[in-house]
Design a protein around this motif. Structure first.
Motif, PDB file in Angstrom:
ATOM      1  N   LEU A 286       0.852  -1.377  -0.054  1.00 37.61           N
ATOM      2  CA  LEU A 286       0.081  -0.162  -0.141  1.00 37.61           C
ATOM      3  C   LEU A 286       0.851   1.207  -0.029  1.00 37.61           C
ATOM      4  O   LEU A 286       2.004   1.133   0.712  1.00 37.61           O
ATOM      5  CB  LEU A 286      -0.946   0.005   1.189  1.00 37.61           C
ATOM      6  N   LEU A 287       0.414   2.398  -0.407  1.00 34.54           N
ATOM      7  CA  LEU A 287       0.927   3.731  -0.717  1.00 34.54           C
ATOM      8  C   LEU A 287       0.352   4.478   0.483  1.00 34.54           C
ATOM      9  O   LEU A 287      -0.872   4.842   0.080  1.00 34.54           O
ATOM     10  CB  LEU A 287       1.086   4.267  -1.755  1.00 34.54           C
ATOM     11  N   THR A 288       0.770   5.050   1.438  1.00 34.67           N
ATOM     12  CA  THR A 288       0.237   5.687   2.433  1.00 34.67           C
ATOM     13  C   THR A 288       0.981   6.930   2.453  1.00 34.67           C
ATOM     14  O   THR A 288       2.010   7.026   1.988  1.00 34.67           O
ATOM     15  CB  THR A 288       0.210   5.181   4.015  1.00 34.67           C
ATOM     16  N   LEU A 289       0.386   7.783   3.303  1.00 36.59           N
ATOM     17  CA  LEU A 289       0.988   9.481   3.509  1.00 36.59           C
ATOM     18  C   LEU A 289       1.257   9.455   5.091  1.00 36.59           C
ATOM     19  O   LEU A 289       0.513   9.053   5.836  1.00 36.59           O
ATOM     20  CB  LEU A 289      -0.180  10.612   3.039  1.00 36.59           C
ATOM     21  N   ASP A 290       2.192  10.106   5.117  1.00 37.04           N
ATOM     22  CA  ASP A 290       2.773  10.626   6.615  1.00 37.04           C
ATOM     23  C   ASP A 290       2.137  12.080   7.026  1.00 37.04           C
ATOM     24  O   ASP A 290       1.339  12.610   6.158  1.00 37.04           O
ATOM     25  CB  ASP A 290       4.384  10.502   6.848  1.00 37.04           C
ATOM     26  N   GLY A 291       2.427  12.741   7.857  1.00 40.36           N
ATOM     27  CA  GLY A 291       2.316  13.915   8.413  1.00 40.36           C
ATOM     28  C   GLY A 291       2.472  14.944   7.408  1.00 40.36           C
ATOM     29  O   GLY A 291       1.819  16.037   7.190  1.00 40.36           O
ATOM     30  N   ASP A 292       3.719  14.918   6.637  1.00 38.59           N
ATOM     31  CA  ASP A 292       3.913  15.820   5.710  1.00 38.59           C
ATOM     32  C   ASP A 292       3.630  15.494   4.437  1.00 38.59           C
ATOM     33  O   ASP A 292       4.073  16.167   3.396  1.00 38.59           O
ATOM     34  CB  ASP A 292       5.655  16.193   5.884  1.00 38.59           C
ATOM     35  N   ASN A 293       2.755  14.580   4.161  1.00 41.78           N
ATOM     36  CA  ASN A 293       2.272  14.264   2.719  1.00 41.78           C
ATOM     37  C   ASN A 293       3.191  13.555   2.039  1.00 41.78           C
ATOM     38  O   ASN A 293       3.370  13.896   0.647  1.00 41.78           O
ATOM     39  CB  ASN A 293       1.404  15.340   2.209  1.00 41.78           C
ATOM     40  N   LYS A 294       4.146  12.990   2.588  1.00 41.56           N
ATOM     41  CA  LYS A 294       4.872  12.180   1.882  1.00 41.56           C
ATOM     42  C   LYS A 294       4.632  10.722   1.869  1.00 41.56           C
ATOM     43  O   LYS A 294       4.209  10.241   2.725  1.00 41.56           O
ATOM     44  CB  LYS A 294       6.459  12.411   2.369  1.00 41.56           C
ATOM     45  N   ILE A 295       5.065  10.174   0.737  1.00 40.86           N
ATOM     46  CA  ILE A 295       4.744   8.667   0.362  1.00 40.86           C
ATOM     47  C   ILE A 295       5.219   7.665   1.394  1.00 40.86           C
ATOM     48  O   ILE A 295       6.590   7.782   1.624  1.00 40.86           O
ATOM     49  CB  ILE A 295       5.089   8.296  -1.083  1.00 40.86           C
ATOM     50  N   VAL A 322      -4.532   6.245   2.721  1.00 39.89           N
ATOM     51  CA  VAL A 322      -3.903   5.200   1.686  1.00 39.89           C
ATOM     52  C   VAL A 322      -4.155   5.932   0.278  1.00 39.89           C
ATOM     53  O   VAL A 322      -5.371   6.579  -0.288  1.00 39.89           O
ATOM     54  CB  VAL A 322      -4.710   4.041   1.774  1.00 39.89           C
ATOM     55  N   VAL A 323      -3.410   6.024  -0.600  1.00 42.38           N
ATOM     56  CA  VAL A 323      -3.313   6.478  -2.017  1.00 42.38           C
ATOM     57  C   VAL A 323      -4.355   5.516  -2.901  1.00 42.38           C
ATOM     58  O   VAL A 323      -4.256   4.200  -2.862  1.00 42.38           O
ATOM     59  CB  VAL A 323      -2.067   6.519  -2.744  1.00 42.38           C
ATOM     60  N   PHE A 324      -5.188   5.949  -3.482  1.00 42.85           N
ATOM     61  CA  PHE A 324      -6.152   5.330  -4.355  1.00 42.85           C
ATOM     62  C   PHE A 324      -6.460   5.790  -5.636  1.00 42.85           C
ATOM     63  O   PHE A 324      -6.877   7.140  -5.764  1.00 42.85           O
ATOM     64  CB  PHE A 324      -7.439   5.051  -3.551  1.00 42.85           C
ATOM     65  N   PRO A 325      -6.237   5.105  -6.735  1.00 40.62           N
ATOM     66  CA  PRO A 325      -5.773   3.812  -6.787  1.00 40.62           C
ATOM     67  C   PRO A 325      -4.070   3.866  -6.547  1.00 40.62           C
ATOM     68  O   PRO A 325      -3.542   4.655  -6.722  1.00 40.62           O
ATOM     69  CB  PRO A 325      -6.099   3.192  -8.218  1.00 40.62           C
ATOM     70  N   TYR A 326      -3.726   2.262  -6.782  1.00 45.31           N
ATOM     71  CA  TYR A 326      -2.103   2.214  -6.341  1.00 45.31           C
ATOM     72  C   TYR A 326      -1.478   2.579  -7.626  1.00 45.31           C
ATOM     73  O   TYR A 326      -2.032   2.595  -8.696  1.00 45.31           O
ATOM     74  CB  TYR A 326      -1.939   0.982  -6.031  1.00 45.31           C
ATOM     75  N   ASN A 327      -0.403   3.612  -7.257  1.00 45.27           N
ATOM     76  CA  ASN A 327       0.212   4.421  -8.417  1.00 45.27           C
ATOM     77  C   ASN A 327       1.840   4.058  -8.283  1.00 45.27           C
ATOM     78  O   ASN A 327       2.467   4.515  -7.531  1.00 45.27           O
ATOM     79  CB  ASN A 327       0.299   6.002  -8.310  1.00 45.27           C
ATOM     80  N   PRO A 328       2.203   2.909  -9.361  1.00 43.86           N
ATOM     81  CA  PRO A 328       3.578   2.529  -9.183  1.00 43.86           C
ATOM     82  C   PRO A 328       4.614   3.522  -9.539  1.00 43.86           C
ATOM     83  O   PRO A 328       5.691   3.483  -9.195  1.00 43.86           O
ATOM     84  CB  PRO A 328       3.692   1.533 -10.282  1.00 43.86           C
ATOM     85  N   ASP A 329       4.244   4.607 -10.123  1.00 50.41           N
ATOM     86  CA  ASP A 329       4.981   5.784 -10.336  1.00 50.41           C
ATOM     87  C   ASP A 329       5.434   6.808  -9.328  1.00 50.41           C
ATOM     88  O   ASP A 329       6.498   7.262  -9.351  1.00 50.41           O
ATOM     89  CB  ASP A 329       4.553   6.646 -11.247  1.00 50.41           C
ATOM     90  N   LEU A 330       4.924   6.658  -8.095  1.00 49.12           N
ATOM     91  CA  LEU A 330       5.161   7.304  -6.856  1.00 49.12           C
ATOM     92  C   LEU A 330       6.388   6.510  -6.127  1.00 49.12           C
ATOM     93  O   LEU A 330       6.162   5.224  -5.953  1.00 49.12           O
ATOM     94  CB  LEU A 330       4.142   7.386  -6.166  1.00 49.12           C
ATOM     95  N   ALA A 331       7.347   7.364  -5.466  1.00 48.81           N
ATOM     96  CA  ALA A 331       8.403   6.860  -4.988  1.00 48.81           C
ATOM     97  C   ALA A 331       8.452   7.121  -3.379  1.00 48.81           C
ATOM     98  O   ALA A 331       7.622   7.910  -2.891  1.00 48.81           O
ATOM     99  CB  ALA A 331       9.654   7.292  -5.266  1.00 48.81           C
ATOM    100  N   GLU A 332       9.034   6.283  -2.557  1.00 44.52           N
ATOM    101  CA  GLU A 332       9.188   6.315  -1.112  1.00 44.52           C
ATOM    102  C   GLU A 332       9.726   7.685  -0.660  1.00 44.52           C
ATOM    103  O   GLU A 332      10.595   8.140  -1.512  1.00 44.52           O
ATOM    104  CB  GLU A 332       9.942   5.345  -0.686  1.00 44.52           C
ATOM    105  N   GLY A 333       9.074   8.504  -0.112  1.00 46.61           N
ATOM    106  CA  GLY A 333       9.487   9.760   0.429  1.00 46.61           C
ATOM    107  C   GLY A 333       9.286  11.013  -0.327  1.00 46.61           C
ATOM    108  O   GLY A 333       9.579  12.023  -0.195  1.00 46.61           O
ATOM    109  N   GLN A 334       8.282  10.719  -1.655  1.00 48.15           N
ATOM    110  CA  GLN A 334       7.913  11.790  -2.626  1.00 48.15           C
ATOM    111  C   GLN A 334       7.036  12.563  -1.767  1.00 48.15           C
ATOM    112  O   GLN A 334       5.980  12.188  -1.572  1.00 48.15           O
ATOM    113  CB  GLN A 334       7.497  11.021  -3.960  1.00 48.15           C
ATOM    114  N   LYS A 335       7.034  13.914  -2.050  1.00 49.61           N
ATOM    115  CA  LYS A 335       5.925  14.877  -1.666  1.00 49.61           C
ATOM    116  C   LYS A 335       4.720  14.789  -2.561  1.00 49.61           C
ATOM    117  O   LYS A 335       4.861  14.737  -4.034  1.00 49.61           O
ATOM    118  CB  LYS A 335       6.632  16.118  -1.439  1.00 49.61           C
ATOM    119  N   VAL A 336       3.573  14.806  -2.202  1.00 49.01           N
ATOM    120  CA  VAL A 336       2.332  14.553  -3.005  1.00 49.01           C
ATOM    121  C   VAL A 336       1.200  15.740  -2.335  1.00 49.01           C
ATOM    122  O   VAL A 336       1.511  16.093  -1.438  1.00 49.01           O
ATOM    123  CB  VAL A 336       1.449  13.386  -3.145  1.00 49.01           C
TER     124      VAL A 336
END
Length: 344
Positions: A286-295, A322-336
């Motif tokens: 799963l791709l989730t977001l932290d408090g700073d909106n990072k992956i 949780v990011v919906f739908p799953y996006n494989p182009d997003l990287a760990e720590g990336q700002k969204v």
């Protein structure tokens, strides 16, 4: 004037440079702007794992009536929809040639009987040998056997009901030629009814006797119909890679013999399950977001998997975005830039 002209040109050039710089800065800002993503949060509800299949409504007890010879139909009972008893005549085929053959055999039978009796009389008077009598007797035995076989064969020209029941359907017309194996009548008990489904071999290990099935039939849109798994054929089809599953229908079912339906066999279910849309998963990721909106990429343990929602056993809480739908182009720590999703 020369100085004034130079100043004007310099001012115009400065403005142009500033405009270009502004455009470049705007473009850089646009391209570096965090991508927008939809998010959902886990919900609590009922989870059900189902196995999909297509099915046909059939009587529990029924039979297909066919001809075993190729011959012209000379009569039909006209009894479609009527109750019949085992042995009742349903149709008759043209037996003219077969009866002519029988008449010829019976004439030969009489002649062979006479030859035997004459040989016996001559044997008693010692005019002929035992061998001559034995030959006449063997010929009579042979003709008797052929005649009996022909009489039995004549039964094939009369098609009868193999069981008690209703004539569910009758095909063929007088004058048509019945082909061997061609179904002329369907006979069965109008109730109870069952569904006969073909289930993929990958899903059959999940299905067991007693499982409930939800039915969707075009003839009854929006109506809740159910059935229950009664049995599974022990041997599957290695070509089609499926297994036949029989499901009992309730006595008051509105479904009719021959109707087709789509079924979902409920193989497992659970209340108060933590659910996320199935499209939010990449396997167990799963791709989730932290408090700073990072992956933040999470590995979770899943349970019941449905077509729309999947149960999460471990790895997240009800507060995770949780990011919906799953996006494989997003990287760990990336700002969204998150926006709420509808979870569908």
């Amino acid at each position: 004037q020369i100085r004034q002209g130079c100043a004007m040109r310099f001012l115009k050039l400065l403005i142009l440079v500033l405009l270009i710089a502004g455009a470049v800065a705007g473009s850089l800002w646009w391209f570096k702007k965090p991508p927008e993503v939809q998010t959902v949060m886990p919900t609590t509800g009922r989870a059900a794992e189902v196995v999909y299949a297509t099915a046909v409504v059939e009587p529990v007890r029924w039979a297909k009536v066919t001809s075993i010879i190729r011959e012209r139909i000379v009569s039909l009972c006209g009894c479609e929809g009527d109750q019949v008893q085992k042995g009742d005549q349903l149709a008759e085929l043209d037996s003219g040639d077969a009866r002519a053959t029988l008449a010829e055999l019976e004439a030969r039978q009489e002649l062979a009987q006479s030859d035997k009796e004459r040989a016996l009389q001559l044997l008693e008077r010692r005019v002929v040998s035992q061998q001559v009598y034995d030959k006449a007797q063997n010929e009579l035995i042979r003709i008797n056997a052929i005649t009996a076989a022909q009489k039995e064969r004549l039964r094939d020209y009369v098609i009868v009901a193999p069981m008690d029941g209703m004539v569910l359907r009758a095909d063929g017309s007088v004058g048509e030629v019945a082909e061997p194996g061609e179904i002329l009548f369907w006979i069965g008990q109008p109730s109870p009814l069952q569904l006969v489904a073909e289930v993929n071999e990958e899903d059959i290990p999940k299905v067991a006797k007693g499982h409930k099935a939800l039915i969707r039939a075009d003839a009854f849109p929006g109506k809740e119909l159910t059935a229950e798994v009664a049995s599974i054929t022990p041997k599957g089809d290695p070509v089609l890679k499926n297994y036949r599953v029989y499901l009992d229908l309730p006595e008051d079912t509105p479904l009719r013999i021959g109707m087709t339906a789509e079924i979902n066999i409920v193989t497992s279910e659970k209340d108060d399950a933590l659910l996320l849309p199935t499209a939010a998963f990449d396997g167990s990721k799963l791709l989730t977001l932290d408090g700073d909106n990072k992956i933040v990429l999470l590995e979770v343990e899943t349970g019941i998997k449905g077509t729309r929602a999947t149960e999460v056993l471990k790895g997240i809480t009800g507060d995770n975005r949780v990011v919906f739908p799953y996006n494989p182009d997003l990287a760990e720590g990336q700002k969204v830039r998150p926006v709420p999703g509808d979870g569908k």
